[in-house]
Structure formats: structure tokens, C-alpha cells
Scaffold this motif. Structure first.
Motif, PDB file in Angstrom:
ATOM      1  N   PHE A  37      -1.600   0.680   4.964  1.00 15.52           N
ATOM      2  CA  PHE A  37      -2.102   0.053   3.758  1.00 15.52           C
ATOM      3  C   PHE A  37      -3.573  -0.262   3.984  1.00 15.52           C
ATOM      4  CE2 PHE A  37       1.907  -0.989   1.502  1.00 15.52           C
ATOM      5  CZ  PHE A  37       2.797  -0.585   2.482  1.00 15.52           C
ATOM      6  N   ARG A  38      -4.305  -0.498   2.909  1.00 14.23           N
ATOM      7  CA  ARG A  38      -5.704  -0.874   3.085  1.00 14.23           C
ATOM      8  C   ARG A  38      -6.110  -1.868   2.010  1.00 14.23           C
ATOM      9  NH1 ARG A  38      -8.711   4.849   1.376  1.00 14.23           N
ATOM     10  NH2 ARG A  38      -8.239   4.750  -0.874  1.00 14.23           N
ATOM     11  N   GLN A  39      -7.126  -2.643   2.334  1.00 15.69           N
ATOM     12  CA  GLN A  39      -7.645  -3.617   1.380  1.00 15.69           C
ATOM     13  C   GLN A  39      -9.153  -3.604   1.455  1.00 15.69           C
ATOM     14  OE1 GLN A  39      -6.103  -7.601   1.753  1.00 15.69           O
ATOM     15  NE2 GLN A  39      -6.685  -8.103  -0.355  1.00 15.69           N
ATOM     16  N   ALA A  40      -9.772  -3.252   0.348  1.00 19.21           N
ATOM     17  CA  ALA A  40     -11.226  -3.266   0.237  1.00 19.21           C
ATOM     18  C   ALA A  40     -11.672  -4.623  -0.287  1.00 19.21           C
ATOM     19  CB  ALA A  40     -11.685  -2.153  -0.694  1.00 19.21           C
ATOM     20  N   PRO A  41     -12.907  -5.007  -0.036  1.00 19.89           N
ATOM     21  CA  PRO A  41     -13.395  -6.311  -0.507  1.00 19.89           C
ATOM     22  C   PRO A  41     -13.226  -6.460  -2.014  1.00 19.89           C
ATOM     23  CG  PRO A  41     -14.939  -5.357   1.042  1.00 19.89           C
ATOM     24  CD  PRO A  41     -13.916  -4.304   0.772  1.00 19.89           C
ATOM     25  N   GLY A  42     -12.640  -7.581  -2.404  1.00 24.46           N
ATOM     26  CA  GLY A  42     -12.468  -7.864  -3.822  1.00 24.46           C
ATOM     27  C   GLY A  42     -11.332  -7.114  -4.490  1.00 24.46           C
ATOM     28  N   ARG A  43     -10.553  -6.379  -3.699  1.00 26.38           N
ATOM     29  CA  ARG A  43      -9.468  -5.604  -4.277  1.00 26.38           C
ATOM     30  C   ARG A  43      -8.148  -5.978  -3.623  1.00 26.38           C
ATOM     31  NH1 ARG A  43     -10.927   0.592  -5.270  1.00 26.38           N
ATOM     32  NH2 ARG A  43      -9.173   0.235  -6.668  1.00 26.38           N
ATOM     33  N   GLU A  44      -7.054  -5.650  -4.287  1.00 23.72           N
ATOM     34  CA  GLU A  44      -5.749  -5.930  -3.729  1.00 23.72           C
ATOM     35  C   GLU A  44      -5.393  -4.864  -2.680  1.00 23.72           C
ATOM     36  OE1 GLU A  44      -3.657  -8.141  -7.573  1.00 23.72           O
ATOM     37  OE2 GLU A  44      -2.793  -6.318  -6.721  1.00 23.72           O
ATOM     38  N   ARG A  45      -4.498  -5.232  -1.800  1.00 23.39           N
ATOM     39  CA  ARG A  45      -4.041  -4.281  -0.783  1.00 23.39           C
ATOM     40  C   ARG A  45      -3.265  -3.149  -1.465  1.00 23.39           C
ATOM     41  NH1 ARG A  45      -1.363  -6.909   4.313  1.00 23.39           N
ATOM     42  NH2 ARG A  45       0.195  -7.538   2.769  1.00 23.39           N
ATOM     43  N   GLU A  46      -3.509  -1.933  -1.025  1.00 25.46           N
ATOM     44  CA  GLU A  46      -2.839  -0.782  -1.617  1.00 25.46           C
ATOM     45  C   GLU A  46      -2.181   0.058  -0.519  1.00 25.46           C
ATOM     46  OE1 GLU A  46      -5.294   2.219  -3.392  1.00 25.46           O
ATOM     47  OE2 GLU A  46      -6.871   2.034  -1.880  1.00 25.46           O
ATOM     48  N   GLN A  47      -1.112   0.729  -0.904  1.00 27.16           N
ATOM     49  CA  GLN A  47      -0.425   1.620   0.016  1.00 27.16           C
ATOM     50  C   GLN A  47      -1.201   2.918   0.129  1.00 27.16           C
ATOM     51  OE1 GLN A  47       3.966   1.882  -0.181  1.00 27.16           O
ATOM     52  NE2 GLN A  47       3.727   4.092  -0.312  1.00 27.16           N
ATOM     53  N   VAL A  48      -1.420   3.372   1.359  1.00 26.55           N
ATOM     54  CA  VAL A  48      -2.198   4.582   1.589  1.00 26.55           C
ATOM     55  C   VAL A  48      -1.284   5.753   1.940  1.00 26.55           C
ATOM     56  CG1 VAL A  48      -3.958   5.669   3.030  1.00 26.55           C
ATOM     57  CG2 VAL A  48      -4.203   3.262   2.352  1.00 26.55           C
ATOM     58  N   ALA A  49      -0.430   5.545   2.939  1.00 26.93           N
ATOM     59  CA  ALA A  49       0.451   6.629   3.398  1.00 26.93           C
ATOM     60  C   ALA A  49       1.638   6.029   4.131  1.00 26.93           C
ATOM     61  CB  ALA A  49      -0.306   7.581   4.319  1.00 26.93           C
ATOM     62  N   THR A  50       2.801   6.659   3.956  1.00 25.91           N
ATOM     63  CA  THR A  50       3.991   6.199   4.652  1.00 25.91           C
ATOM     64  C   THR A  50       4.766   7.396   5.197  1.00 25.91           C
ATOM     65  OG1 THR A  50       5.333   6.237   2.646  1.00 25.91           O
ATOM     66  CG2 THR A  50       4.220   4.172   3.169  1.00 25.91           C
ATOM     67  N   ILE A  51       5.577   7.120   6.206  1.00 27.52           N
ATOM     68  CA  ILE A  51       6.404   8.161   6.791  1.00 27.52           C
ATOM     69  C   ILE A  51       7.723   7.553   7.234  1.00 27.52           C
ATOM     70  CG2 ILE A  51       5.287   7.853   9.055  1.00 27.52           C
ATOM     71  CD1 ILE A  51       5.744  10.908   9.476  1.00 27.52           C
ATOM     72  N   THR A  52       8.820   8.214   6.883  1.00 26.35           N
ATOM     73  CA  THR A  52      10.129   7.702   7.246  1.00 26.35           C
ATOM     74  C   THR A  52      10.554   8.256   8.617  1.00 26.35           C
ATOM     75  OG1 THR A  52      11.412   9.513   6.295  1.00 26.35           O
ATOM     76  CG2 THR A  52      10.748   7.714   4.804  1.00 26.35           C
ATOM     77  N   VAL A  69      -0.518  11.231   7.837  1.00 25.83           N
ATOM     78  CA  VAL A  69       0.213  10.219   8.587  1.00 25.83           C
ATOM     79  C   VAL A  69       1.214  10.923   9.493  1.00 25.83           C
ATOM     80  CG1 VAL A  69       1.925   9.914   6.733  1.00 25.83           C
ATOM     81  CG2 VAL A  69       1.561   8.087   8.416  1.00 25.83           C
ATOM     82  N   SER A  70       1.378  10.410  10.688  1.00 22.95           N
ATOM     83  CA  SER A  70       2.332  11.002  11.625  1.00 22.95           C
ATOM     84  C   SER A  70       2.904   9.904  12.511  1.00 22.95           C
ATOM     85  CB  SER A  70       1.660  12.085  12.472  1.00 22.95           C
ATOM     86  OG  SER A  70       0.584  11.551  13.215  1.00 22.95           O
ATOM     87  N   ARG A  71       4.024  10.210  13.123  1.00 19.93           N
ATOM     88  CA  ARG A  71       4.677   9.248  13.990  1.00 19.93           C
ATOM     89  C   ARG A  71       4.572   9.718  15.438  1.00 19.93           C
ATOM     90  NH1 ARG A  71       9.410   6.305  10.799  1.00 19.93           N
ATOM     91  NH2 ARG A  71       9.493   5.163  12.755  1.00 19.93           N
ATOM     92  N   GLY A  72       4.561   8.752  16.341  1.00 22.20           N
ATOM     93  CA  GLY A  72       4.603   9.070  17.748  1.00 22.20           C
ATOM     94  C   GLY A  72       6.035   9.284  18.197  1.00 22.20           C
ATOM     95  N   SER A  73       6.213   9.462  19.482  1.00 17.67           N
ATOM     96  CA  SER A  73       7.552   9.687  20.026  1.00 17.67           C
ATOM     97  C   SER A  73       8.437   8.457  19.844  1.00 17.67           C
ATOM     98  CB  SER A  73       7.468  10.060  21.504  1.00 17.67           C
ATOM     99  OG  SER A  73       6.765   9.059  22.223  1.00 17.67           O
ATOM    100  N   ALA A  74       7.840   7.297  19.836  1.00 13.23           N
ATOM    101  CA  ALA A  74       8.576   6.059  19.561  1.00 13.23           C
ATOM    102  C   ALA A  74       8.539   5.802  18.063  1.00 13.23           C
ATOM    103  CB  ALA A  74       7.941   4.884  20.302  1.00 13.23           C
ATOM    104  N   GLN A  75       9.636   5.327  17.523  1.00 11.62           N
ATOM    105  CA  GLN A  75       9.712   5.091  16.074  1.00 11.62           C
ATOM    106  C   GLN A  75       8.686   4.084  15.597  1.00 11.62           C
ATOM    107  OE1 GLN A  75      13.603   4.118  14.592  1.00 11.62           O
ATOM    108  NE2 GLN A  75      14.593   5.778  15.677  1.00 11.62           N
ATOM    109  N   SER A  76       8.260   3.195  16.493  1.00 14.11           N
ATOM    110  CA  SER A  76       7.362   2.129  16.063  1.00 14.11           C
ATOM    111  C   SER A  76       5.895   2.454  16.312  1.00 14.11           C
ATOM    112  CB  SER A  76       7.748   0.820  16.771  1.00 14.11           C
ATOM    113  OG  SER A  76       7.900   1.028  18.170  1.00 14.11           O
TER     114      SER A  76
END
Length: 118
Positions: A37-52, A69-76
Motif C-alpha cells: 500500500f502507499r500513502q502520498a502527502p495529503g492523500r489517503e492510503r491506497e492499495q498498490v499490489a497484492t499477491i495471494t 509484486v512477488s513472494r519470497g520462499s517464506a509466505q511472509s
């Protein structure tokens, strides 16, 4: 306790790239999905990219074709490759974890600044 730590932020020229990383502060943990997610000055936080956990990805329209967006070998563990950065991408970027498909993104890191200068 779920704690996430982001790294890799910085200031680059517009058109350049940045790669953000996110890992747990302690032991790895199971997740259903990870996201950025990201938040620019004066703006609300927005979702950028997700991966299941199955590798399904979603992107904000503003970053499609430029961010990956990519995941490492560990889920977290999750990464965000940001290419062809624009000034409007300048924001604090937060890593987030969603532990269960019936849950929302409840766990966030402290954030890392990403800046694309014109």
C-alpha cells in the motif's frame, strides 16, 4: 506477534527503478496474502499490489505494467519491483499481511519512502 519490516526505499530519477522488500521482524508466519500500500502527502492510503499464497496478483490501474509484486520462499516475505517510476508514485510504501481469506489486511510495517523525482 506479527511485525513486518520494509526496506529498499529511496529517491531516484523519474524513469528509474526501485525494489522494495518486506520480511517479518521475527519468525516467519503463514499468510493468505501479502500486499503493498502507499500513502502520498495529503492523500489517503491506497492499495498498490497484492499477491495471494497461490500467486494470484492484483494491481492498481496506475501501476499496471510498471510494478511487479512477488513472494519470497517464506509466505511472509514479499517484494515490489517498481519500474519507470513517476513523480506521482512518490509516497510512503507499506507492506501488509492478510492472514486469512476471511480477514482484511490488518498488519502493516512502518513504511519506507519511495520517491521518483522529475
Amino acid at each position: 506477534q506479527v511485525q513486518l519490516v520494509e526496506s529498499g526505499g529511496g529517491s531516484v530519477q523519474a524513469g528509474d527503478s526501485l525494489r522494495l522488500s518486506c520480511a517479518p521482524a521475527g519468525r516467519p508466519f503463514s499468510t493468505y496474502a501479502m500486499g503493498w500500500f502507499r500513502q502520498a502527502p495529503g492523500r489517503e492510503r491506497e492499495q498498490v499490489a497484492t499477491i495471494t499464497v497461490r500467486g494470484n496478483t492484483e494491481y492498481a490501474d496506475s501501476v499496471k505494467g510498471r510494478f511487479t509484486v512477488s513472494r519470497g520462499s517464506a509466505q511472509s516475505t514479499v517484494y515490489l519491483q517498481m519500474n519507470r517510476l513517476k513523480p506521482k508514485d512518490t509516497a510512503v510504501y507499506y507492506c501488509a499481511a492478510r492472514l486469512d481469506p476471511c480477514d482484511s489486511y490488518k498488519y502493516y510495517g512502518q513504511g519506507t519512502q519511495g520517491t521518483g523525482s522529475s
